[in-house]
Motif scaffolding. Structure first.
Motif, PDB file in Angstrom:
ATOM      1  N   GLY A  15       0.799  -1.230   0.000  1.00 14.23           N
ATOM      2  CA  GLY A  15       0.000   0.000   0.000  1.00 14.23           C
ATOM      3  C   GLY A  15       0.829   1.276   0.000  1.00 14.23           C
ATOM      4  O   GLY A  15       2.057   1.264  -0.126  1.00 14.23           O
ATOM      5  N   LEU A  16       0.106   2.376   0.141  1.00 13.56           N
ATOM      6  CA  LEU A  16       0.760   3.685   0.205  1.00 13.56           C
ATOM      7  C   LEU A  16       1.550   3.813   1.500  1.00 13.56           C
ATOM      8  O   LEU A  16       2.497   4.583   1.593  1.00 13.56           O
ATOM      9  N   LEU A  17       1.154   3.033   2.501  1.00 14.36           N
ATOM     10  CA  LEU A  17       1.810   3.104   3.809  1.00 14.36           C
ATOM     11  C   LEU A  17       3.209   2.509   3.790  1.00 14.36           C
ATOM     12  O   LEU A  17       4.087   2.959   4.515  1.00 14.36           O
ATOM     13  N   SER A  18       3.420   1.453   2.985  1.00 13.24           N
ATOM     14  CA  SER A  18       4.725   0.785   3.028  1.00 13.24           C
ATOM     15  C   SER A  18       5.345   0.475   1.654  1.00 13.24           C
ATOM     16  O   SER A  18       6.544   0.276   1.576  1.00 13.24           O
ATOM     17  N   HIS A  19       4.522   0.419   0.601  1.00 13.87           N
ATOM     18  CA  HIS A  19       5.120   0.141  -0.720  1.00 13.87           C
ATOM     19  C   HIS A  19       5.692   1.429  -1.305  1.00 13.87           C
ATOM     20  O   HIS A  19       6.897   1.577  -1.442  1.00 13.87           O
ATOM     21  N   CYS A  20       4.821   2.397  -1.630  1.00 15.80           N
ATOM     22  CA  CYS A  20       5.293   3.725  -2.023  1.00 15.80           C
ATOM     23  C   CYS A  20       4.094   4.637  -2.223  1.00 15.80           C
ATOM     24  O   CYS A  20       2.975   4.159  -2.400  1.00 15.80           O
ATOM     25  N   HIS A  21       4.349   5.943  -2.161  1.00 15.52           N
ATOM     26  CA  HIS A  21       3.286   6.922  -2.386  1.00 15.52           C
ATOM     27  C   HIS A  21       3.849   8.170  -3.047  1.00 15.52           C
ATOM     28  O   HIS A  21       4.237   9.113  -2.366  1.00 15.52           O
ATOM     29  N   PRO A  22       3.890   8.160  -4.375  1.00 11.39           N
ATOM     30  CA  PRO A  22       4.381   9.349  -5.072  1.00 11.39           C
ATOM     31  C   PRO A  22       3.273  10.369  -5.349  1.00 11.39           C
ATOM     32  O   PRO A  22       3.343  11.090  -6.338  1.00 11.39           O
ATOM     33  N   GLY A  23       2.260  10.468  -4.485  1.00 15.19           N
ATOM     34  CA  GLY A  23       1.183  11.440  -4.676  1.00 15.19           C
ATOM     35  C   GLY A  23       0.084  10.884  -5.558  1.00 15.19           C
ATOM     36  O   GLY A  23      -0.350   9.744  -5.379  1.00 15.19           O
ATOM     37  N   ASN A  24      -0.366  11.702  -6.516  1.00 14.92           N
ATOM     38  CA  ASN A  24      -1.505  11.289  -7.349  1.00 14.92           C
ATOM     39  C   ASN A  24      -1.345   9.924  -8.016  1.00 14.92           C
ATOM     40  O   ASN A  24      -2.337   9.220  -8.194  1.00 14.92           O
ATOM     41  N   PRO A  25      -0.138   9.507  -8.410  1.00 13.56           N
ATOM     42  CA  PRO A  25      -0.015   8.179  -9.040  1.00 13.56           C
ATOM     43  C   PRO A  25      -0.180   7.005  -8.064  1.00 13.56           C
ATOM     44  O   PRO A  25      -0.154   5.853  -8.486  1.00 13.56           O
ATOM     45  N   GLY A  26      -0.366   7.287  -6.777  1.00 17.61           N
ATOM     46  CA  GLY A  26      -0.324   6.240  -5.753  1.00 17.61           C
ATOM     47  C   GLY A  26      -1.155   5.000  -6.036  1.00 17.61           C
ATOM     48  O   GLY A  26      -0.702   3.870  -5.839  1.00 17.61           O
ATOM     49  N   SER A  27      -2.380   5.200  -6.512  1.00 21.29           N
ATOM     50  CA  SER A  27      -3.269   4.053  -6.722  1.00 21.29           C
ATOM     51  C   SER A  27      -2.846   3.171  -7.879  1.00 21.29           C
ATOM     52  O   SER A  27      -3.319   2.039  -8.011  1.00 21.29           O
ATOM     53  N   MET A  28      -1.973   3.681  -8.744  1.00 23.46           N
ATOM     54  CA  MET A  28      -1.524   2.870  -9.889  1.00 23.46           C
ATOM     55  C   MET A  28      -0.886   1.569  -9.418  1.00 23.46           C
ATOM     56  O   MET A  28      -0.996   0.534 -10.073  1.00 23.46           O
ATOM     57  N   PHE A  29      -0.236   1.623  -8.264  1.00 24.23           N
ATOM     58  CA  PHE A  29       0.479   0.438  -7.786  1.00 24.23           C
ATOM     59  C   PHE A  29      -0.489  -0.606  -7.235  1.00 24.23           C
ATOM     60  O   PHE A  29      -0.210  -1.806  -7.275  1.00 24.23           O
ATOM     61  N   ALA A  30      -1.641  -0.136  -6.743  1.00 25.39           N
ATOM     62  CA  ALA A  30      -2.698  -1.067  -6.330  1.00 25.39           C
ATOM     63  C   ALA A  30      -3.232  -1.786  -7.565  1.00 25.39           C
ATOM     64  O   ALA A  30      -3.616  -2.958  -7.523  1.00 25.39           O
ATOM     65  N   LEU A  31      -3.240  -1.064  -8.667  1.00 27.57           N
ATOM     66  CA  LEU A  31      -3.740  -1.607  -9.925  1.00 27.57           C
ATOM     67  C   LEU A  31      -2.762  -2.636 -10.501  1.00 27.57           C
ATOM     68  O   LEU A  31      -3.156  -3.751 -10.863  1.00 27.57           O
ATOM     69  N   THR A  32      -1.489  -2.276 -10.576  1.00 29.49           N
ATOM     70  CA  THR A  32      -0.514  -3.220 -11.138  1.00 29.49           C
ATOM     71  C   THR A  32      -0.368  -4.439 -10.231  1.00 29.49           C
ATOM     72  O   THR A  32      -0.192  -5.560 -10.709  1.00 29.49           O
ATOM     73  N   GLU A  33      -0.483  -4.229  -8.909  1.00 27.34           N
ATOM     74  CA  GLU A  33      -0.444  -5.361  -7.980  1.00 27.34           C
ATOM     75  C   GLU A  33      -1.637  -6.289  -8.212  1.00 27.34           C
ATOM     76  O   GLU A  33      -1.497  -7.518  -8.185  1.00 27.34           O
ATOM     77  N   SER A  34      -2.810  -5.701  -8.443  1.00 23.54           N
ATOM     78  CA  SER A  34      -4.005  -6.527  -8.674  1.00 23.54           C
ATOM     79  C   SER A  34      -3.859  -7.346  -9.946  1.00 23.54           C
ATOM     80  O   SER A  34      -4.313  -8.492 -10.011  1.00 23.54           O
ATOM     81  N   VAL A  35      -3.225  -6.755 -10.953  1.00 22.91           N
ATOM     82  CA  VAL A  35      -2.977  -7.501 -12.194  1.00 22.91           C
ATOM     83  C   VAL A  35      -2.078  -8.707 -11.889  1.00 22.91           C
ATOM     84  O   VAL A  35      -2.353  -9.833 -12.314  1.00 22.91           O
ATOM     85  N   SER A  36      -1.019  -8.479 -11.102  1.00 23.37           N
ATOM     86  CA  SER A  36      -0.128  -9.597 -10.727  1.00 23.37           C
ATOM     87  C   SER A  36      -0.909 -10.674  -9.979  1.00 23.37           C
ATOM     88  O   SER A  36      -0.743 -11.877 -10.238  1.00 23.37           O
TER      89      SER A  36
END
Lengths: 391, 136
Positions: free
Chosen positions: A330-351
């Motif tokens: 999540g944004l708490l421990s993976h990374c949080h570059p601001g507005n792009p933050g949710s993109m990583f939830a998306l790419t993780e869900s794809v994985s």
């Protein structure tokens, strides 16, 4: 019409850049890198892209960011748009991009977002820029930080439902536990509830470890129609449901401090997908601050209103629990570059839905719910993704 | 909490000018709809309840209660550092609307939910007096 987009568009490529502290790359380089990596994942080249969506960078803003990105890459799309709705942007624009594909406006849309909040800006500039989400006349003069604006929600939840700081802390502990299984995460050292409660106060009741990270990084996905999706290297991840909900923009105008428009967004997404929250194999919930996750668990229907704290602290949200959340950290421990933050939830869900999440794979994951919000619990989008089995 | 260079001064516009003029005169002003009597904050072109126009201004009592609050331990910028720890609160005014403000003239640790407060004005510049709240 609510089922018109169900299963009609799929994610066929997804990738992250390096995240955390990435001083050797500019925000535009991160955005371009994310795009090239996602296209490679999809087996495409930049000349195949006829739709481009980006969000602006705070560290390196452009007047027209998507157009500047297209120029930088020398691609010439038919659909090109830069969006800005805070953290909710990422999923709300997927709704629009999917509509563009279904309506025939374009065939292959890349959604790419990147920023350098960690090394591309001074701490003071990053704080002031982000806190400009306060109303410029009626909030910002009082000096609220972003944590302070969210602390108002946390305090109200404690007062209304008896939620305790250790409930908030359990969210941070869970995200760190998951990040420890993710070698790309920015923070991987395990933490305990006591560590969170002993970290310094930022804006009562929020402590340092209740707050998400400040990061550099970017990610991109490639979308195309379900008809074309079978022709790509990886199994497609289908978009089954979208729902948006808007309650206010500024927290002083919120109709409720304890109940958000996440409920409306989630209900709309579930209705389109024809599923219930109970069926989800995992959820990626927006975790800019720990209390937000409790509200989302409640408003999205994973537990009763007011019981988010107990639900989170029970272990239900951990890998192996009833509803693993934020499996990448999540944004708490993976990374949080601001507005792009949710993109990583998306790419993780794809994985996860490709069954390629390694040590943090949710066993048999076929269906996932993603939720993002922007502003101060203001603009909400829920997205439901599924594997081919869920069509 | 007097004005220091670098604090975020509210950019007054034509819509909000009567509000800030009221603050300068020590009066907290709210808009009221002449058709449906709805009272609202912040100022707008329309009544958010009935969409009527031609809103008038009334003087609020200045009384309210703390709907939620936080104590800021890390200032938003250098200009606010001398004020740390400072209270950011949502105040529900007696007339109904909610506004954000600081709670001053007390130890931040003594602020409580639902606490009664009343408005006070802090002149930041010749043009801007900030409406703040203190324990009633």
């Amino acid at each position: 019409m609510t089922d018109s987009l169900r299963g009609r568009v799929a994610i066929v490529g997804a990738a992250d850049t390096e995240v955390g502290k990435v001083p050797h790359m500019t925000p535009m380089q991160l955005c371009a890198d994310a795009i090239l990596r996602a296209l490679a994942d999809a087996g495409l080249t930049k000349d195949d892209v006829d739709g481009l969506v980006t969000c602006n960078s705070m560290a390196e803003p452009y007047m027209y960011h998507a157009e500047a990105t297209a120029e930088y890459l020398q691609i010439f799309p038919r659909f090109c748009i830069g969006v800005g709705a805070g953290g909710g942007t990422t999923f709300s624009i997927l709704h629009h991009a999917a509509s563009a594909i279904v309506s025939g406006m374009c065939n292959t849309v890349v959604v790419a977002m990147a920023d350098s909040l960690r090394t591309g800006m001074t701490r003071e500039r990053a704080m002031v820029t982000q806190s400009s989400s306060g109303h410029t006349q009626f909030e910002s003069p009082y000096g609220p930080t972003v944590p302070a604006l969210y602390a108002l929600i946390a305090r109200a939840h404690m007062d209304t439902y008896g939620t305790r700081p250790e409930h908030f802390a359990s969210v941070a502990v869970t995200c760190r536990k998951h990040a420890a299984l993710n070698e790309t995460a920015q923070m991987r050292e395990p933490i305990t509830v006591e560590d969170v409660l002993n970290s310094r106060l930022i804006a009562d009741p929020l402590r340092l470890l209740d707050c998400s990270l400040v990061s550099d990084g970017g990610a991109a996905i490639v979308l195309t129609s379900a008809e074309r999706a079978a022709d790509f290297p990886h199994p497609p991840v289908y978009m089954l449901g979208f729902g948006e909900g808007y309650g206010h923009e500024h927290i002083s105008q919120a109709h409720s401090l304890t109940e958000s428009a996440a409920g409306i967004a989630g209900a709309r997404a579930c209705e389109m997908a024809g599923v219930t929250p109970r069926e989800m194999d995992f959820a990626q919930l927006y975790d800019c601050f720990t209390p937000v996750v409790l509200l989302e668990l409640e408003d999205l229907g994973f537990c009763a209103k007011g019981e988010g704290g107990g639900f989170a602290a029970s272990g239900a949200i951990e890998l192996g629990g009833a509803l693993p959340i934020n499996t990448h950290g999540g944004l708490l421990s993976h990374c949080h570059p601001g507005n792009p933050g949710s993109m990583f939830a998306l790419t993780e869900s794809v994985s996860q839905l490709r069954g390629k999440a390694g040590a943090r794979q949710v066993s048999g994951a076929e269906l996932g719910l993603l939720h993002a919000q922007g502003g101060i619990l203001s603009s909400h989008t829920t997205l439901i993704l599924g594997s081919e089995a869920t069509l | 909490m007097s004005y220091k260079l670098g604090k975020h001064l509210p950019p007054v516009n034509g819509e909000s000018a009567p509000y800030w003029e009221g603050c300068k005169q020590g009066e907290l002003r709210l808009q009221q709809c002449p058709s449906c009597s709805h009272i609202q904050f912040y100022p707008r072109l329309l009544c958010t309840k009935c969409s009527g126009r031609g809103l008038s201004w009334i003087a609020a009592s200045g009384a309210g209660r703390v709907k939620s609050f936080t104590i800021v331990r890390r200032a938003v910028s250098e200009a606010y550092e001398p004020d740390v720890p400072y209270v950011i609160a949502l105040i529900e005014l007696a007339e109904g609307p909610t506004m954000m403000s600081n709670i001053v003239s007390c130890d931040p640790e003594t602020v409580e939910m639902n606490m009664s407060v009343r408005v006070t004005f802090d002149p930041w510049t010749e043009e801007i007096s900030m409406p703040l709240f203190e324990p009633a």
